[in-house]
Design a protein around this motif. Structure first.
Motif, short mmCIF file in Angstrom:
data_model
loop_
_atom_site.label_atom_id
_atom_site.label_comp_id
_atom_site.label_asym_id
_atom_site.label_seq_id
_atom_site.Cartn_x
_atom_site.Cartn_y
_atom_site.Cartn_z
N ARG A 311 0.86 -1.18 0.00
CA ARG A 311 0.00 0.00 0.00
C ARG A 311 0.90 1.24 0.00
O ARG A 311 1.24 1.76 1.07
N PHE A 312 1.28 1.71 -1.22
CA PHE A 312 2.16 2.87 -1.29
C PHE A 312 1.46 4.13 -0.78
O PHE A 312 1.95 4.80 0.11
N ALA A 313 0.31 4.44 -1.37
CA ALA A 313 -0.49 5.60 -0.93
C ALA A 313 -1.83 5.57 -1.65
O ALA A 313 -1.98 4.97 -2.72
N PHE A 314 -2.81 6.23 -1.01
CA PHE A 314 -4.12 6.43 -1.64
C PHE A 314 -4.25 7.94 -1.81
O PHE A 314 -4.35 8.67 -0.82
N SER A 315 -4.13 8.41 -3.05
CA SER A 315 -4.13 9.85 -3.31
C SER A 315 -5.41 10.29 -3.99
O SER A 315 -5.85 9.69 -4.98
#
Ligand code: G3I
Length: 356
Positions: A311-315
């Motif tokens: 989960r790198f990021a939720f942008s």
């Protein structure tokens, strides 16, 4: 190390229920006066929460405060792209991205670079290169090293290649980059140059409509496999996820799951859920907002289903509706998690219920 200066050298069900209740208690035509307060999204989510931002946004005290409170990572919406940085004469300008980078440092936020190589943007400085004087590959390298190198040690990652797959999924897009450096080789070169410029930054291949066009998703996945097989230093895959409230249930979840198959980092990189583009629905505003909350919930749940290490990021592609790019298409669209006054919407509560 001197850098080139130009081309040339939220209990889930009760929270979700309150999301819908929030929608239910709002007369459809009026702005929402939320009865539910929501902790900052960055404090709820066990992964970085990103948002697109423009330098001008940071001069609006209320918006700057919302961004600093809610997000943990910033993506320059346009000012780290070639259209801003590369002047027609081939020199570079960095005032706006530097301002965004400074804001990120001041508020302890990550910085995500977007985007280095995009079919949609070139520059006269590249187009008129005289191969006799300066090689195209040399200018390409100088540009990537200048931009990535400038934010070395600060940027957490980069969209190295954006939207490489054809609209219908039949192959890859043609571009100045593919024409001058090779359909596949220009991508490998971009990743290699970015890795040289900042060995610590995570390098992504980013695209859109992967949850809408299975053929495009399949072609994207095969491109990732080919890049990996070629030894390109790719660390992650970005799915922009610009969707609408009539998004078919399950397709976002299927896409995120399939993107996770390589064990790479996964970035939901530009999330927004348009109401105006939901052409397939004959619903009133309140019903559309309920649909929207359901799409927000599906995306959050699917992202949470990934192994935490992926989960790198939720942008989000912006936080407040008033700044959405979609307003240019329909001023009445409200695709983002916060309303024009910066108050959390039913969609934000539904999203939070899945990640908290
Ligand atoms: O702010 C300037 C203004 O001062 C100037 O007068 C005007 C005319 O030149 O330009 C304004 O900047 C515009 C900027 O948006 C801010 O509104 C740029 O021209 C315009 O190109 C830029 O558009 C951006 C677009 O990408 C192209 O870079 C959008 O904001 C941005 O939301 C959009 O984002 C893309 C992602 O990068 C890739 N995925 C799709 C997504 C939506 O299209």
């Amino acid at each position: 190390m001197s850098l080139p200066t130009s081309l040339y050298g939220l209990s889930r069900r009760s929270l979700l229920g309150s999301a819908l209740a929030l929608g239910a208690c709002q007369p459809a035509a009026q702005s929402q006066t939320p009865t539910v307060s929501l902790p900052p999204l960055r404090s709820i989510a066990p992964f970085p929460v990103g948002t697109a931002v423009q330098a001008v946004h940071l001069t609006d005290p209320n918006l700057a405060r919302l961004i600093a409170a809610q997000a943990s990572q910033l993506t320059p919406e346009w000012e780290m792209k070639m259209e801003y940085i590369v002047r027609d004469d081939g020199t570079f300008r960095f005032e706006a991205p530097d301002a965004i980078a400074a804001f990120a440092r001041t508020h302890g936020l990550g910085l995500f670079g977007h985007t280095l190589v995009w079919y949609a943007q070139t520059s006269p400085a590249f187009e008129r290169l005289d191969e006799g004087r300066v090689s195209f590959a040399g200018a390409y390298r100088n540009y990537i090293h200048a931009v990535v190198g400038r934010y070395r040690g600060q940027a957490v990652g980069w969209d190295v290649v954006n939207e490489a797959v054809a609209e219908d999924g039949e192959g890859w897009r043609d571009s100045l980059w593919s024409q001058r450096l090779g359909a596949f080789d220009h991508m490998v070169l971009a990743f290699q140059n970015a890795r040289e410029a900042d060995p610590a930054a995570k390098l992504f291949l980013n695209d859109y409509n992967l949850e809408w066009i299975p053929k495009k998703r399949a072609t994207f996945l095969r491109l990732v496999e080919r890049l990996l097989a070629a030894g390109a230093p790719i660390d992650g895959v970005g799915t922009q996820t610009h969707v609408a409230a009539d998004q078919a249930p399950g397709e976002i979840a299927r896409t995120i799951a399939e993107l996770g198959q390589f064990g790479l980092q996964v970035h939901v990189s530009e999330f927004d859920v348009s109401l105006s583009r939901a052409k397939g629905l004959r619903l009133n505003r309140l019903e559309l907002e309920r649909q929207q909350a359901g799409v927000y919930a599906e995306a959050a749940e699917a992202f949470m289903a990934l192994p935490s290490r992926q989960r790198f990021a939720f942008s989000f592609w912006g936080l407040r509706d008033s700044e959405s790019w979609l307003k240019r298409e329909d001023a009445g669209d409200t695709p983002l998690p916060f309303d024009d006054q910066g108050r959390p919407k039913a969609a934000a509560v539904a999203w939070a219920a899945q990640v908290g």
